[in-house]
Write a protein that holds these residues in place. Structure first.
Motif, mmCIF file in Angstrom:
data_model
loop_
_atom_site.group_PDB
_atom_site.id
_atom_site.type_symbol
_atom_site.label_atom_id
_atom_site.label_comp_id
_atom_site.label_asym_id
_atom_site.label_seq_id
_atom_site.Cartn_x
_atom_site.Cartn_y
_atom_site.Cartn_z
ATOM 1 N N MET A 225 -1.492 -4.192 2.281
ATOM 2 C CA MET A 225 -2.289 -3.228 1.622
ATOM 3 C C MET A 225 -3.561 -3.397 1.900
ATOM 4 S SD MET A 225 -0.237 -0.938 0.157
ATOM 5 C CE MET A 225 -1.356 -0.291 -1.159
ATOM 6 N N GLU A 226 -4.158 -4.554 2.134
ATOM 7 C CA GLU A 226 -5.455 -5.058 2.299
ATOM 8 C C GLU A 226 -6.017 -4.527 3.878
ATOM 9 O OE1 GLU A 226 -9.330 -6.223 1.977
ATOM 10 O OE2 GLU A 226 -7.769 -5.633 0.361
ATOM 11 N N LYS B 117 -6.563 -0.697 3.922
ATOM 12 C CA LYS B 117 -7.597 -0.654 3.399
ATOM 13 C C LYS B 117 -8.916 -0.960 4.263
ATOM 14 C CE LYS B 117 -10.345 -2.160 -0.635
ATOM 15 N NZ LYS B 117 -10.400 -2.821 -1.955
ATOM 16 N N GLY C 8 -9.208 1.569 7.311
ATOM 17 C CA GLY C 8 -9.607 2.952 6.953
ATOM 18 C C GLY C 8 -9.069 4.335 7.759
ATOM 19 N N ASP D 112 -2.774 4.941 7.094
ATOM 20 C CA ASP D 112 -2.539 4.987 5.809
ATOM 21 C C ASP D 112 -1.012 4.661 5.495
ATOM 22 O OD1 ASP D 112 -0.732 6.948 6.886
ATOM 23 O OD2 ASP D 112 -1.707 8.771 5.611
ATOM 24 N N ASN E 16 2.811 0.916 -3.554
ATOM 25 C CA ASN E 16 1.892 2.016 -3.009
ATOM 26 C C ASN E 16 1.939 1.848 -1.383
ATOM 27 O OD1 ASN E 16 1.329 3.228 -5.522
ATOM 28 N ND2 ASN E 16 -0.324 1.610 -5.870
#
Length: 119
Positions: free
Chosen positions: A18-19, A22, A25, A28, A62
């Motif tokens: 997830m990091e 993030k 950018g 997804d 997520n």
């Protein structure tokens, strides 16, 4: 109907993936790609990516996970952990999976690039 791939992620691996998304950018999702393997093992590469037509989607919390039928045809279970600053991947082949290694089924992995430790 085919059974979906069983994916197990450690909490730390989930957080790291997830990091990475993030920080990147531009992507997804995480993509798992099957790479033909030596003997009784298989290699799965992990990439940051975006959905493409024909992808199979799976969500864990997520985290959106993508893969194609090649992965599904060869693996029934994928376990990913994270420690020592790297991902550790364990796979379980399907009954119908046919590793491409010429030494498959023998007691030695001679000629398999030294990547076999499953005997």
């Amino acid at each position: 109907m085919e059974q979906p791939l069983k994916i197990k992620l450690s909490k730390v691996a989930l957080d790291e993936l997830m990091e990475m998304i993030k920080l990147d950018g531009t992507c997804d999702s995480v993509r798992f790609v099957f790479d033909s393997a030596c003997c009784k093992t298989s290699k799965v590469d992990i990439y940051l990516d975006n959905f493409k037509t024909g992808d199979i989607k799976n969500n864990i919390d997520n985290l959106q996970i993508l893969y194609d039928n090649t992965l599904l045809d060869n693996l029934c279970e994928l376990t990913i952990a994270y420690s020592d600053s790297r991902f550790w991947v364990k796979t379980k082949l399907t009954v119908d999976s046919k590793p491409s290694c010429p030494k498959h089924g023998t007691d030695s992995c001679g000629g398999c690039s030294g990547h076999c430790g499953s005997h």
